[in-house]
Design a protein around this motif. Structure first.
Motif, PDB file in Angstrom:
ATOM      1  N   GLU A 188      -0.388  -0.200   7.321  1.00 52.26           N
ATOM      2  CA  GLU A 188      -1.558  -1.026   7.051  1.00 52.26           C
ATOM      3  C   GLU A 188      -2.424  -0.389   5.971  1.00 52.26           C
ATOM      4  O   GLU A 188      -2.722   0.801   6.004  1.00 52.26           O
ATOM      5  CB  GLU A 188      -2.384  -1.209   8.329  1.00 52.26           C
ATOM      6  N   CYS A 236      -2.526   4.448   3.759  1.00 53.04           N
ATOM      7  CA  CYS A 236      -1.513   3.618   4.404  1.00 53.04           C
ATOM      8  C   CYS A 236      -1.291   4.186   5.805  1.00 53.04           C
ATOM      9  O   CYS A 236      -0.681   5.243   5.964  1.00 53.04           O
ATOM     10  CB  CYS A 236      -0.217   3.624   3.594  1.00 53.04           C
ATOM     11  N   LEU A 270       3.113  -7.042   1.658  1.00 55.82           N
ATOM     12  CA  LEU A 270       4.323  -7.435   2.391  1.00 55.82           C
ATOM     13  C   LEU A 270       4.044  -8.488   3.450  1.00 55.82           C
ATOM     14  O   LEU A 270       4.937  -9.230   3.849  1.00 55.82           O
ATOM     15  CB  LEU A 270       4.936  -6.200   3.059  1.00 55.82           C
ATOM     16  N   LEU A 321       1.631  -0.174  -4.835  1.00 56.33           N
ATOM     17  CA  LEU A 321       2.032  -0.947  -3.656  1.00 56.33           C
ATOM     18  C   LEU A 321       3.347  -1.610  -4.031  1.00 56.33           C
ATOM     19  O   LEU A 321       3.375  -2.583  -4.793  1.00 56.33           O
ATOM     20  CB  LEU A 321       0.978  -1.998  -3.290  1.00 56.33           C
ATOM     21  N   LEU A 368      -0.102  -5.414   5.266  1.00 55.27           N
ATOM     22  CA  LEU A 368       1.010  -4.466   5.289  1.00 55.27           C
ATOM     23  C   LEU A 368       1.467  -4.155   3.870  1.00 55.27           C
ATOM     24  O   LEU A 368       1.683  -5.061   3.057  1.00 55.27           O
ATOM     25  CB  LEU A 368       2.187  -5.038   6.080  1.00 55.27           C
ATOM     26  N   VAL A 369       1.622  -2.856   3.587  1.00 56.41           N
ATOM     27  CA  VAL A 369       2.053  -2.428   2.260  1.00 56.41           C
ATOM     28  C   VAL A 369       3.008  -1.241   2.397  1.00 56.41           C
ATOM     29  O   VAL A 369       3.133  -0.645   3.462  1.00 56.41           O
ATOM     30  CB  VAL A 369       0.849  -2.003   1.384  1.00 56.41           C
ATOM     31  N   ARG A 370       3.656  -0.914   1.300  1.00 51.72           N
ATOM     32  CA  ARG A 370       4.436   0.308   1.208  1.00 51.72           C
ATOM     33  C   ARG A 370       3.962   1.046  -0.042  1.00 51.72           C
ATOM     34  O   ARG A 370       4.213   0.604  -1.160  1.00 51.72           O
ATOM     35  CB  ARG A 370       5.929   0.012   1.152  1.00 51.72           C
ATOM     36  N   GLU A 430       7.498   4.383   4.123  1.00 45.04           N
ATOM     37  CA  GLU A 430       7.397   3.453   5.247  1.00 45.04           C
ATOM     38  C   GLU A 430       6.259   2.461   5.000  1.00 45.04           C
ATOM     39  O   GLU A 430       5.296   2.765   4.301  1.00 45.04           O
ATOM     40  CB  GLU A 430       7.143   4.200   6.557  1.00 45.04           C
ATOM     41  N   SER A 431       6.388   1.281   5.590  1.00 47.18           N
ATOM     42  CA  SER A 431       5.316   0.299   5.488  1.00 47.18           C
ATOM     43  C   SER A 431       4.234   0.613   6.517  1.00 47.18           C
ATOM     44  O   SER A 431       4.504   1.156   7.589  1.00 47.18           O
ATOM     45  CB  SER A 431       5.855  -1.117   5.704  1.00 47.18           C
TER      46      SER A 431
END
Length: 438
Positions: free
Chosen positions: A291, A275, A335, A330, A312-314, A288-289
């Protein structure tokens, strides 16, 4: 005879992190050894980055350069039509697919039988977690075109022992009749099409909530991980809806958690997930979010190494998750898309955030967002189509505008469209439309 149940090793899902990292490292070294000297795309890419595959040293994924979709596109333009990301002789390849082209240039992809088999095993994780059983009858409600779509799901489910029924080339009404006539218990489609079928069923007085369908596996859009969209699908169908994540370039990469709604698990026995800050190479802080960047470890014939997905993921690591798995999570699924974010009067606006608001209103059948440039400023306008038979349309637009302002901190003009006037979608929806600059 088809395999009864999963044909992957389910024990991999519960490996402790040290053992999982050893497994990933071993597969990464094997991948690099397999492509060394034969895969021209990565040979040239590694050389340009100053990276050399060692026969003795163990490489970390962080040692490798990041790959982008634009690089694959340029490579295929330079070496048409299939590019140079081919590890084996051309005659070894037996599968062709290409991307949908919804986010730029269409990318062609080839697979050998071995790489295809790896993708089927990856899909087995999805089916197993979703609760698919050999006794199920699965309808694949999409047209079997050249994009990857549910092709791998179809073949994986046949190996699983389920009865698989393709429903390409049928109208929505015909597909609904097909499902009812054949006692379908599981449906695979996009979230948008699940809602489209529900809308058609209501118009034709078909109570799909009373059908044998107990499960929908959706993919292709973030909708399956958006609570309001998922709830709307489940209410209409009287069935559970689970998400899945994958893409043509990487293969099937994540499946829905059985215990935590909206959470996806990366298949870490087959992928290394990172990420990173969008557009950069630095990892984001925990929580945090960022890529999603993926390295697939078993698609040796045409790999994607540190591939920037644009999603976008967290990410979060649970020890273990409530479902018992150690695979990284995820949170809330996908997101949004990095390139889908709009800056409207200083406010970051993602399509998934708008959809989450609109799906709170059962009176909205369909919608469209027009994106324009007004005096060099980005503006958006929402057009909604009320559901058939909706009477309170006069106040609907005002209620939606108010809810959008509360959720986004942004005033969005809302207009009404006549019933049936907005387009419907079978595959990925195209609701965000760029119009001419004003």
């Amino acid at each position: 005879m088809p395999t009864s149940g999963p044909f992957h090793d389910p024990s991999a899902e519960k490996l402790a992190l040290p053992a999982l990292e050893v497994l990933q490292s071993e597969k990464l070294q094997a991948l690099l050894a397999a492509i060394a000297g034969t895969n021209k795309f990565y040979k040239n890419k590694f050389k340009a980055a100053g990276f050399k595959i060692s026969e003795t040293a163990k490489h970390s994924v962080r040692d490798l350069p990041i790959t982008t979709k634009a690089e694959f596109a340029r490579d295929q333009e330079k070496s048409p039509p299939f590019g140079s990301n081919l590890t084996f002789p051309f005659n070894d390849y037996c599968r062709f697919h290409h991307t949908s082209g919804s986010t730029g240039n269409t990318i062609r992809w080839l697979d050998t039988s071995e790489s295809w088999e790896w993708m089927l095993r990856s899909w087995s994780f999805v089916l197993n977690a979703a609760g698919v059983k050999p006794k199920d009858r699965i309808c694949f409600a999409f047209s079997f075109g050249p994009f990857l779509g549910f092709w791998t799901a179809f073949e994986a489910a046949t190996r699983f022992g389920a009865l698989c029924m393709p429903a390409g080339g049928l109208s929505t009404s015909a597909r609904l009749r097909f499902m009812l006539d054949n006692g379908i218990t599981v449906v695979c489609c996009t979230p948008t099409y699940a809602l489209r079928m529900a809308e058609t069923a209501a118009a034709e007085n078909i109570n799909i909530a009373l059908s044998p369908v107990r499960l929908l596996i959706v993919a292709g859009e973030p909708g399956g991980s958006i609570p309001q969209t998922r709830a709307r699908i489940e209410d209409a169908w009287g069935a559970r809806c689970v998400d899945h994540y994958g893409m043509t370039e990487t293969g099937p990469a994540a499946f829905a958690c059985e215990k935590v709604r909206g959470r996806l698990h990366i298949i870490e026995s087959e992928f290394i997930a990172e990420c990173l800050k969008p557009g950069g190479s630095e990892a984001v802080a925990a929580g945090e979010s960022g890529e999603l960047v993926l390295t697939n470890l078993g698609r040796i014939a045409s790999p994607a190494i540190r591939y920037r997905t644009g999603d976008l993921v967290r990410m979060a690591r649970h020890a273990p998750c409530a479902c018992g798995r150690s695979f990284v999570a995820l949170e809330e699924g996908i997101l949004g898309r990095v390139d889908d974010m709009l800056l409207v009067r200083g406010v970051n606006v993602y399509p998934s955030a708008v959809e989450e608001v609109l799906r709170r209103f059962p009176a909205v059948a369909e919608y469209r967002i027009d994106i324009s440039r007004v005096r060099a400023m980005t503006e958006i306008k929402l057009t909604i189509e009320p559901a058939a038979g909706e009477r309170d349309t006069n106040t609907l637009a005002g209620k939606i505008a108010s809810e959008l302002e509360k959720s986004l901190g942004l005033r969005v003009p809302v207009e009404l469209a006549p019933a049936g006037s907005l387009p419907r979608f079978e595959m990925k929806s195209q609701r965000w439309v760029r119009v001419k600059e004003v």
